[in-house]
Design a protein around this motif. Structure first.
Motif, PDB file in Angstrom:
ATOM      1  N   LYS A 152      59.255  35.545   5.254  1.00 34.26           N
ATOM      2  CA  LYS A 152      58.436  34.643   4.448  1.00 34.26           C
ATOM      3  C   LYS A 152      57.004  35.152   4.348  1.00 34.26           C
ATOM      4  O   LYS A 152      56.393  35.085   3.273  1.00 34.26           O
ATOM      5  CB  LYS A 152      58.454  33.236   5.031  1.00 34.26           C
ATOM      6  N   GLN A 153      56.466  35.683   5.436  1.00 31.19           N
ATOM      7  CA  GLN A 153      55.107  36.224   5.409  1.00 31.19           C
ATOM      8  C   GLN A 153      55.021  37.444   4.488  1.00 31.19           C
ATOM      9  O   GLN A 153      54.024  37.631   3.787  1.00 31.19           O
ATOM     10  CB  GLN A 153      54.636  36.599   6.813  1.00 31.19           C
ATOM     11  N   LEU A 154      56.051  38.263   4.509  1.00 26.78           N
ATOM     12  CA  LEU A 154      56.067  39.444   3.647  1.00 26.78           C
ATOM     13  C   LEU A 154      56.126  39.050   2.170  1.00 26.78           C
ATOM     14  O   LEU A 154      55.472  39.666   1.328  1.00 26.78           O
ATOM     15  CB  LEU A 154      57.246  40.345   4.016  1.00 26.78           C
ATOM     16  N   VAL A 155      56.884  38.022   1.854  1.00 25.54           N
ATOM     17  CA  VAL A 155      56.948  37.533   0.477  1.00 25.54           C
ATOM     18  C   VAL A 155      55.591  36.975   0.056  1.00 25.54           C
ATOM     19  O   VAL A 155      55.130  37.219  -1.069  1.00 25.54           O
ATOM     20  CB  VAL A 155      58.069  36.475   0.330  1.00 25.54           C
ATOM     21  N   ARG A 156      54.928  36.254   0.946  1.00 25.52           N
ATOM     22  CA  ARG A 156      53.586  35.736   0.642  1.00 25.52           C
ATOM     23  C   ARG A 156      52.606  36.882   0.379  1.00 25.52           C
ATOM     24  O   ARG A 156      51.799  36.820  -0.552  1.00 25.52           O
ATOM     25  CB  ARG A 156      53.079  34.880   1.788  1.00 25.52           C
ATOM     26  N   ALA A 157      52.669  37.912   1.198  1.00 22.66           N
ATOM     27  CA  ALA A 157      51.775  39.062   1.015  1.00 22.66           C
ATOM     28  C   ALA A 157      52.042  39.752  -0.319  1.00 22.66           C
ATOM     29  O   ALA A 157      51.107  40.122  -1.034  1.00 22.66           O
ATOM     30  CB  ALA A 157      51.944  40.048   2.165  1.00 22.66           C
ATOM     31  N   ALA A 158      53.314  39.904  -0.662  1.00 27.69           N
ATOM     32  CA  ALA A 158      53.659  40.548  -1.931  1.00 27.69           C
ATOM     33  C   ALA A 158      53.174  39.716  -3.116  1.00 27.69           C
ATOM     34  O   ALA A 158      52.667  40.269  -4.104  1.00 27.69           O
ATOM     35  CB  ALA A 158      55.166  40.763  -2.008  1.00 27.69           C
ATOM     36  N   LEU A 159      53.292  38.402  -3.032  1.00 24.92           N
ATOM     37  CA  LEU A 159      52.813  37.546  -4.115  1.00 24.92           C
ATOM     38  C   LEU A 159      51.298  37.629  -4.277  1.00 24.92           C
ATOM     39  O   LEU A 159      50.790  37.661  -5.405  1.00 24.92           O
ATOM     40  CB  LEU A 159      53.233  36.101  -3.868  1.00 24.92           C
ATOM     41  N   ILE A 160      50.576  37.693  -3.183  1.00 24.46           N
ATOM     42  CA  ILE A 160      49.117  37.810  -3.266  1.00 24.46           C
ATOM     43  C   ILE A 160      48.732  39.139  -3.904  1.00 24.46           C
ATOM     44  O   ILE A 160      47.834  39.201  -4.749  1.00 24.46           O
ATOM     45  CB  ILE A 160      48.475  37.631  -1.877  1.00 24.46           C
ATOM     46  N   VAL A 161      49.412  40.212  -3.528  1.00 26.35           N
ATOM     47  CA  VAL A 161      49.113  41.525  -4.118  1.00 26.35           C
ATOM     48  C   VAL A 161      49.421  41.529  -5.612  1.00 26.35           C
ATOM     49  O   VAL A 161      48.618  42.014  -6.431  1.00 26.35           O
ATOM     50  CB  VAL A 161      49.898  42.646  -3.391  1.00 26.35           C
ATOM     51  N   ILE A 162      50.553  40.975  -5.996  1.00 24.21           N
ATOM     52  CA  ILE A 162      50.934  40.958  -7.412  1.00 24.21           C
ATOM     53  C   ILE A 162      49.959  40.118  -8.227  1.00 24.21           C
ATOM     54  O   ILE A 162      49.481  40.545  -9.283  1.00 24.21           O
ATOM     55  CB  ILE A 162      52.384  40.452  -7.565  1.00 24.21           C
ATOM     56  N   LEU A 163      49.641  38.921  -7.749  1.00 16.24           N
ATOM     57  CA  LEU A 163      48.739  38.047  -8.497  1.00 16.24           C
ATOM     58  C   LEU A 163      47.329  38.621  -8.571  1.00 16.24           C
ATOM     59  O   LEU A 163      46.667  38.542  -9.615  1.00 16.24           O
ATOM     60  CB  LEU A 163      48.708  36.662  -7.866  1.00 16.24           C
ATOM     61  N   THR A 164      46.852  39.227  -7.487  1.00 19.29           N
ATOM     62  CA  THR A 164      45.517  39.826  -7.514  1.00 19.29           C
ATOM     63  C   THR A 164      45.454  40.998  -8.491  1.00 19.29           C
ATOM     64  O   THR A 164      44.491  41.140  -9.244  1.00 19.29           O
ATOM     65  CB  THR A 164      45.113  40.299  -6.095  1.00 19.29           C
ATOM     66  N   THR A 165      46.492  41.808  -8.507  1.00 17.79           N
ATOM     67  CA  THR A 165      46.545  42.932  -9.439  1.00 17.79           C
ATOM     68  C   THR A 165      46.591  42.440 -10.878  1.00 17.79           C
ATOM     69  O   THR A 165      45.929  43.012 -11.758  1.00 17.79           O
ATOM     70  CB  THR A 165      47.760  43.815  -9.130  1.00 17.79           C
ATOM     71  N   ILE A 166      47.338  41.375 -11.130  1.00 16.40           N
ATOM     72  CA  ILE A 166      47.372  40.796 -12.482  1.00 16.40           C
ATOM     73  C   ILE A 166      45.992  40.288 -12.872  1.00 16.40           C
ATOM     74  O   ILE A 166      45.534  40.509 -14.008  1.00 16.40           O
ATOM     75  CB  ILE A 166      48.427  39.673 -12.547  1.00 16.40           C
ATOM     76  N   PHE A 167      45.298  39.628 -11.943  1.00 15.65           N
ATOM     77  CA  PHE A 167      43.952  39.126 -12.256  1.00 15.65           C
ATOM     78  C   PHE A 167      42.981  40.259 -12.537  1.00 15.65           C
ATOM     79  O   PHE A 167      42.112  40.138 -13.404  1.00 15.65           O
ATOM     80  CB  PHE A 167      43.413  38.282 -11.106  1.00 15.65           C
ATOM     81  N   ILE A 168      43.111  41.363 -11.826  1.00 20.21           N
ATOM     82  CA  ILE A 168      42.217  42.495 -12.052  1.00 20.21           C
ATOM     83  C   ILE A 168      42.398  43.058 -13.461  1.00 20.21           C
ATOM     84  O   ILE A 168      41.434  43.315 -14.191  1.00 20.21           O
ATOM     85  CB  ILE A 168      42.438  43.597 -10.992  1.00 20.21           C
ATOM     86  N   PHE A 169      43.652  43.225 -13.883  1.00 22.77           N
ATOM     87  CA  PHE A 169      43.899  43.811 -15.204  1.00 22.77           C
ATOM     88  C   PHE A 169      43.733  42.807 -16.321  1.00 22.77           C
ATOM     89  O   PHE A 169      43.573  43.178 -17.479  1.00 22.77           O
ATOM     90  CB  PHE A 169      45.294  44.437 -15.256  1.00 22.77           C
ATOM     91  N   HIS A 170      43.751  41.533 -15.994  1.00 18.16           N
ATOM     92  CA  HIS A 170      43.576  40.509 -17.018  1.00 18.16           C
ATOM     93  C   HIS A 170      42.111  40.305 -17.368  1.00 18.16           C
ATOM     94  O   HIS A 170      41.793  39.927 -18.486  1.00 18.16           O
ATOM     95  CB  HIS A 170      44.197  39.190 -16.542  1.00 18.16           C
ATOM     96  N   LEU A 171      41.223  40.559 -16.434  1.00 17.67           N
ATOM     97  CA  LEU A 171      39.792  40.340 -16.702  1.00 17.67           C
ATOM     98  C   LEU A 171      39.193  41.447 -17.466  1.00 17.67           C
ATOM     99  O   LEU A 171      39.116  42.418 -17.692  1.00 17.67           O
ATOM    100  CB  LEU A 171      39.032  40.146 -15.395  1.00 17.67           C
TER     101      LEU A 171
END
Length: 84
Positions: A65-84
């Protein structure tokens, strides 16, 4: 005797501390760079926590569960970086 995962626990605490410090810097400074870097540090801290759960046999599901949380944070942060 030192455990094999003691370094992982130290890395987890260091990255969690860096995440908190960088989060406060981004809050007061208004810098998105520090905010994104703080989120990546938080994801690394969660990944280290997931890896440390691998060594305890009764908490394997918690590590996944912790690994899935970490992966979601990385994916969402990367999306926010390229979206801005």
């Amino acid at each position: 005797m030192r455990h094999t995962y003691e370094r992982i626990l130290q890395l987890e605490l260091i990255t969690l501390g860096l995440s908190i410090v960088l989060g406060f810097i981004s809050l007061f400074n208004g810098s998105l760079f520090f905010l994104f870097f703080s989120l990546y540090m938080l994801a690394l801290s969660l990944a280290c926590d997931a890896y440390s759960h691998q060594f305890t046999t009764y908490r394997n599901m918690q590590g996944i569960k912790q690994l899935v949380r970490a992966a979601l944070i990385v994916i969402l942060t990367t999306i926010f970086i390229f979206h801005l």
